[in-house]
Design a protein around this motif. Structure first.
Motif, mmCIF file in Angstrom:
data_model
loop_
_atom_site.group_PDB
_atom_site.id
_atom_site.type_symbol
_atom_site.label_atom_id
_atom_site.label_comp_id
_atom_site.label_asym_id
_atom_site.label_seq_id
_atom_site.Cartn_x
_atom_site.Cartn_y
_atom_site.Cartn_z
ATOM 1 N N UNK A 12 0.815 -1.210 0.000
ATOM 2 C CA UNK A 12 0.000 0.000 0.000
ATOM 3 C C UNK A 12 0.849 1.260 0.000
ATOM 4 N N UNK A 13 0.184 2.401 0.055
ATOM 5 C CA UNK A 13 0.876 3.691 -0.015
ATOM 6 C C UNK A 13 1.878 3.869 1.115
ATOM 7 N N UNK A 14 1.440 3.673 2.364
ATOM 8 C CA UNK A 14 2.349 3.838 3.507
ATOM 9 C C UNK A 14 3.385 2.722 3.527
ATOM 10 N N UNK A 19 9.121 1.102 3.021
ATOM 11 C CA UNK A 19 10.229 0.383 2.404
ATOM 12 C C UNK A 19 11.217 1.343 1.726
ATOM 13 N N UNK A 20 10.720 2.473 1.226
ATOM 14 C CA UNK A 20 11.619 3.508 0.702
ATOM 15 C C UNK A 20 12.603 3.957 1.781
ATOM 16 N N UNK A 98 -1.629 -1.707 7.428
ATOM 17 C CA UNK A 98 -2.799 -2.381 6.869
ATOM 18 C C UNK A 98 -3.991 -1.421 6.923
ATOM 19 N N UNK A 99 -4.830 -1.443 5.905
ATOM 20 C CA UNK A 99 -6.017 -0.593 5.879
ATOM 21 C C UNK A 99 -7.217 -1.397 6.357
ATOM 22 N N UNK A 265 7.175 10.336 4.054
ATOM 23 C CA UNK A 265 8.459 9.738 4.412
ATOM 24 C C UNK A 265 8.995 10.309 5.730
ATOM 25 N N UNK A 266 8.646 11.560 6.031
ATOM 26 C CA UNK A 266 9.157 12.194 7.254
ATOM 27 C C UNK A 266 8.612 11.541 8.523
ATOM 28 N N UNK A 267 7.282 11.474 8.717
ATOM 29 C CA UNK A 267 6.791 10.810 9.933
ATOM 30 C C UNK A 267 7.113 9.319 9.981
ATOM 31 N N UNK A 268 7.165 8.676 8.822
ATOM 32 C CA UNK A 268 7.536 7.251 8.799
ATOM 33 C C UNK A 268 8.952 7.091 9.334
ATOM 34 N N UNK A 269 9.875 7.903 8.852
ATOM 35 C CA UNK A 269 11.267 7.778 9.294
ATOM 36 C C UNK A 269 11.398 8.051 10.782
#
Length: 384
Positions: A12-14, A19-20, A98-99, A265-269
């Motif tokens: 999915x998007x997130x 993974x990026x 997961x959505x 990408x910022x909050x994910x990181x």
């Protein structure tokens, strides 16, 4: 940083953006999980070489097993497979993107296995917040928010003297594609129009939730669980530029905000590397380029989903689970051109009010029954 990640919802998007970040930071992936996108999941498996790959759809799992038979990866399926991926002993952090309600059981499974959880699955906290937060506290597990708004609040609270110092949380919203529209303007909205978000690139369900402002209603409920505040201390401001991701007002009336370009990408990181802050390749925020940042109050009369979520939070018990379940079905009906845009909010409100009051949420089964009742209510209402 954590040694190894288990990424649920990896296609999915997130998930792909997670993974990026992992790729750029050189983080290992020990488990991947998806619903049924076998093609993309196979690509991810070949790149990241996880120990386990979980596919929710059994038929898709069989296809994947054949496709990756040359690799040393164990393919598992269904809810048991998702929970296995969430509990993998080598996982240092479970990223749940997961959505939908399917994300609740894997979240609880990860917590019970003693795993910290980077959580972007709204439904786990909206429908099962009482269960999730109780078990996380008992097992001393951290729930690290991934949504940009909750990550912003989490960041603003670093160094805070404690909950007593907080006066209120100010969640920001883009306002979606229909900001400023009156009810009359929204009667003939099409799915194609609702899917045109002005600032963010997201999956269809989340994008529709943004257009109805259901996403912000769900985030109010999430924020209440994450930060331990009632709904009357959680406000919503429309911030059209999506630069101010949320704010915290303290008792001394000082307000701290977290700003950044609109890039998940910022909050994910931050969730993956907390409490460290590492270099990022996202764009630099140039405030002079924006010139002006605008703020407006959210319109809860026009966007009824937002009001329904506040009402559900005040009622407590299983009302939030009912609102969430009703919305999932209503969004699909809208995308299938079976109901109008405004009917989404009406059905969410009615299904939430139809849910009986309960004193306490005791089990996952309680949550799932409330969810099923709400879905059935919506479908029966539309059919009749």
């Amino acid at each position: 940083m954590k040694q190894c990640l288990s990424v649920l919802g990896s296609t999915g998007s997130i998930g792909t953006q997670t993974l990026d970040v992992a790729r750029r930071l050189g983080m290992k992936i020990c488990a991947l999980a998806a619903a049924k996108n076998v093609g993309l999941l196979e690509e991810q498996i070949r790149e990241f070489r996880p120990q386990v790959a979980a596919v929710y759809d059994p038929a898709a799992a069989l296809k994947l097993k054949t496709a990756v038979s040359d690799l040393p990866v164990r393919v598992v399926q269904g809810m048991d497979g998702l929970c296995e991926a969430a509990c993998l002993p080598t996982a240092g952090l479970v990223c749940n993107s997961v959505v939908g309600m399917v994300g609740l059981r894997p979240t609880l499974a990860a917590i019970r296995a003693g795993k910290d959880v980077a959580l972007s699955n709204k439904e786990a906290l909206v429908a099962g917040g009482a269960l999730v937060m109780r078990e996380a506290e008992e097992r001393h597990v951290r729930i690290l928010p991934v949504d940009s708004e909750h990550s912003a609040v989490f960041q603003c609270l670093q160094g805070s003297p404690g909950k007593k110092a907080i006066r209120r949380i100010l969640l920001t919203a883009s306002g979606g594609p229909f900001f400023g529209k009156a009810l009359e303007d929204l009667k003939s909205v099409t799915p194609e129009q609702a899917l045109k978000h002005p600032n963010w690139h997201m999956g269809p369900k989340v994008t529709i939730d943004s257009s109805t402002m259901m996403n912000k209603g769900l985030e109010i409920i999430e924020a209440s669980w994450l930060f331990g505040l009632p709904d009357d201390r959680i406000d919503v401001l429309v911030q059209r530029e999506s630069v101010v991701h949320s704010m915290v007002e303290f008792e001394d009336r000082s307000v701290i905000a977290q700003l950044g370009v609109p890039d998940m990408h910022l909050p994910i990181q931050y969730a993956l590397t907390y409490p460290e802050r590492l270099a990022s390749d996202t764009d630099i925020l140039d405030l002079a380029k924006y010139g002006t940042l605008t703020f407006s109050n959210a319109d809860e009369k026009t966007f009824r989903c937002l009001a329904a979520c506040r009402r559900a939070l005040r009622r407590g018990g299983l009302a939030p689970a009912a609102a969430n379940g009703a919305n999932e079905v209503a969004v699909k009906l809208f995308l299938d051109h079976r109901i109008s845009f405004l009917e989404i909010g009406e059905l969410v409100w009615e299904a939430m009010e139809h849910q009986p009051d309960v004193d306490e949420v005791r089990s996952v089964e309680d949550v799932l029954r409330a969810d099923a009742r709400a879905r059935s209510f919506v479908l029966s209402t539309v059919t009749t």
